[in-house]
Design an enzyme around this catalytic site. Structure first.
Site, PDB file in Angstrom:
ATOM      1  N   HIS A  72     -58.999  47.952  90.500  1.00  0.00           N
ATOM      2  CA  HIS A  72     -59.203  47.944  91.967  1.00  0.00           C
ATOM      3  C   HIS A  72     -60.600  48.485  92.242  1.00  0.00           C
ATOM      4  O   HIS A  72     -60.800  49.680  92.416  1.00  0.00           O
ATOM      5  CB  HIS A  72     -58.129  48.813  92.635  1.00  0.00           C
ATOM      6  CG  HIS A  72     -58.182  48.785  94.142  1.00  0.00           C
ATOM      7  ND1 HIS A  72     -57.152  48.288  94.910  1.00  0.00           N
ATOM      8  CD2 HIS A  72     -59.122  49.211  95.011  1.00  0.00           C
ATOM      9  CE1 HIS A  72     -57.472  48.405  96.198  1.00  0.00           C
ATOM     10  NE2 HIS A  72     -58.662  48.972  96.285  1.00  0.00           N
ATOM     11  N   HIS A 103     -64.298  47.608  94.412  1.00  0.00           N
ATOM     12  CA  HIS A 103     -65.017  46.793  95.410  1.00  0.00           C
ATOM     13  C   HIS A 103     -66.363  46.399  94.799  1.00  0.00           C
ATOM     14  O   HIS A 103     -67.410  46.935  95.166  1.00  0.00           O
ATOM     15  CB  HIS A 103     -65.145  47.571  96.716  1.00  0.00           C
ATOM     16  CG  HIS A 103     -63.808  47.886  97.317  1.00  0.00           C
ATOM     17  ND1 HIS A 103     -63.102  46.953  98.049  1.00  0.00           N
ATOM     18  CD2 HIS A 103     -63.015  48.983  97.233  1.00  0.00           C
ATOM     19  CE1 HIS A 103     -61.943  47.480  98.422  1.00  0.00           C
ATOM     20  NE2 HIS A 103     -61.859  48.703  97.932  1.00  0.00           N
ATOM     21  N   HIS A 133     -53.090  53.703  96.317  1.00  0.00           N
ATOM     22  CA  HIS A 133     -53.348  54.930  97.105  1.00  0.00           C
ATOM     23  C   HIS A 133     -52.064  55.765  97.278  1.00  0.00           C
ATOM     24  O   HIS A 133     -51.928  56.505  98.248  1.00  0.00           O
ATOM     25  CB  HIS A 133     -53.944  54.619  98.493  1.00  0.00           C
ATOM     26  CG  HIS A 133     -55.048  53.610  98.513  1.00  0.00           C
ATOM     27  ND1 HIS A 133     -56.055  53.595  97.572  1.00  0.00           N
ATOM     28  CD2 HIS A 133     -55.307  52.573  99.363  1.00  0.00           C
ATOM     29  CE1 HIS A 133     -56.893  52.587  97.867  1.00  0.00           C
ATOM     30  NE2 HIS A 133     -56.451  51.954  98.923  1.00  0.00           N
ATOM     31  N   ASP A 147     -60.904  52.567  92.920  1.00  0.00           N
ATOM     32  CA  ASP A 147     -61.374  52.186  94.267  1.00  0.00           C
ATOM     33  C   ASP A 147     -62.908  52.269  94.295  1.00  0.00           C
ATOM     34  O   ASP A 147     -63.507  52.547  95.340  1.00  0.00           O
ATOM     35  CB  ASP A 147     -60.759  53.086  95.340  1.00  0.00           C
ATOM     36  CG  ASP A 147     -60.653  52.412  96.703  1.00  0.00           C
ATOM     37  OD1 ASP A 147     -60.992  51.216  96.811  1.00  0.00           O
ATOM     38  OD2 ASP A 147     -60.249  53.089  97.663  1.00  0.00           O
ATOM     39  N   SER A 176     -65.829  52.836 100.385  1.00  0.00           N
ATOM     40  CA  SER A 176     -66.453  53.938 101.119  1.00  0.00           C
ATOM     41  C   SER A 176     -65.460  55.088 101.246  1.00  0.00           C
ATOM     42  O   SER A 176     -64.247  54.889 101.330  1.00  0.00           O
ATOM     43  CB  SER A 176     -66.915  53.483 102.494  1.00  0.00           C
ATOM     44  OG  SER A 176     -65.802  53.151 103.292  1.00  0.00           O
TER      45      SER A 176
HETATM   46 ZN    ZN Z   1     -57.531  50.401  99.803  1.00  0.00          ZN
END
Ligand code: ZN
Length: 387
Positions: free
Chosen positions: A59, A61, A222, A283, A287
């Site tokens: 996961h 970005h 999460h 993650d 941000s």
């Molecule tokens: Zn997320």
């Protein structure tokens, strides 16, 4: 070819002293004593080092995310060096809140770029919102015809940034993922972003209770973000669901109740959750907004993929878990759950993705991805195109 001599093997199961011969991007042989002329293979003496599978960060970005505080808060894409420093050899890229200035075409292009730079990369199709914005007309077609697409997500639930889909709309995405996954021989899993909302895992439990879809079609992430969701996650995992914890964090998140991943792993195992149900992801490049008590944005920073193994190290050093147990959450578990058949384990015939760790403080020393040395004895050898 590369010959690694005298390593202490964690496949991720502890296997004792072992030599590994790598060639053509694969692990060719694993035996106690492999002898081969130095004419044919570069030899790495791994005496006193632990050899573990390259880490899977499912996961990230990769093309950047964020943007929730306006255009200037859009985060940068993943630099190759960060992955190397973190021992991450496989990443699964995803879009987040922003599925508009960030698109599937851009995500796929970034994934292909990182692959050219030496990593193994995959992507999830879609972003926070439903209906899913896929590259081809349907999710099933993305799974069938785009090699790198292995599932959908991250679809946001129980969050003010979610598209607030009804239960039927969510269940239909899980159904499409299952159908596309079956037809393409891929995992077809839905990566679900859970926010702080009180509905928590409600839709996921309802999918299991009210439809024929199995819990293994969803990977909620999460889960360690607050104590309430974590408790729900324990019950959900004991009922057969997967749970994913996020390793990128801020001191303020932990102060507000987020559970550090190492401790979260120990607590889940103590609660009787099967260790095969749990994964960690970073993650990375997402941000990390830091709000003050009145909800004003104080600062914003960026998640790092280097937090992934740091959390596993913490599970070993601070929570007393064995290295082989802790390693599973970033190696064999994600490989099995995401059906990445050549990843996450060390065995002949599998991809030559491996990391050598210093035995005492578990520091990443050497990183090999698809048989290529990206870092050797603490020195990064490969750079991204514009680094
Ligand atoms: Zn997320």
């Amino acid at each position: 070819m590369l010959l690694i001599k005298n390593a202490d093997l964690y496949s991720p199961e502890a296997g004792g002293r072992c030599d590994l011969l790598l060639g053509g991007g694969k692990i060719l042989r694993m035996e106690p004593d492999i002898r081969i002329s130095r004419k044919y293979a570069e030899v790495i003496d791994a005496r006193n080092l632990k050899v573990v599978p390259g880490f899977i960060d499912a996961h990230v970005h990769i093309m950047g995310g964020g943007g929730e505080g306006g255009f200037a808060t859009r985060t940068p894409g993943l630099p190759l060096t960060d992955a190397i420093l973190g021992g991450v050899t496989t990443v699964v890229g995803c879009l987040g809140t922003d599925g508009y200035t960030r698109t599937m075409a851009g995500l796929l292009a970034k994934a292909k770029g990182l692959e050219e730079e030496g990593l193994s990369t995959y992507v999830y199709s879609g972003s926070y919102g439903l209906p899913l914005r896929t590259l081809l007309p349907t999710l099933e077609e993305d799974l069938l015809f785009i090699d790198k697409v292995i599932g959908a997500g991250e679809v946001a639930l129980s969050d003010h940034r979610s598209s607030q889909p009804g239960f039927e709309a969510f269940a239909q995405v899980v159904a499409m993922a299952r159908r596309g996954g079956m037809l393409s021989g891929k995992a077809g899993i839905v990566n679900v972003h859970l926010g702080d909302g009180e509905r928590g895992l409600d839709f996921l439990r309802r999918v299991v209770a009210e439809t024929e879809l199995p819990p293994t079609q969803m990977l909620p992430t999460h889960i360690n973000r607050n104590p309430r969701l974590f408790e729900e996650g324990i019950a959900y995992a004991k009922a057969g669901g997967f749970v994913d914890f996020t390793t990128s964090t801020l001191a303020s998140y932990l102060a507000e109740g987020e559970i550090p991943c190492g401790r979260a792993l120990r607590l889940m195992l103590e609660a009787g959750v099967d260790p095969g149900q749990i994964t960690f992801t970073s993650d990375g490049q997402g941000s990390l907004p830091d709000w003050d008590h009145s909800g004003r944005l104080q600062a914003i920073s960026v998640g790092r993929v280097t937090s992934l193994f740091a959390a596993v190290r913490q599970a070993v050093q601070e929570e007393g878990l064995s290295l082989e147990t802790a390693l599973r959450v970033i190696t064999s578990n994600p490989a099995r759950i995401l059906k990445l058949k050549a990843k996450g384990r060390l065995a002949p015939g599998l991809d030559a993705d491996l990391v050598l760790l210093e035995p005492k403080n578990l520091e990443v020393r050497t990183v090999i991805a698809k048989g290529r040395l990206l870092m050797k004895a603490g020195k990064v050898l490969a750079k991204g195109m514009f680094e």
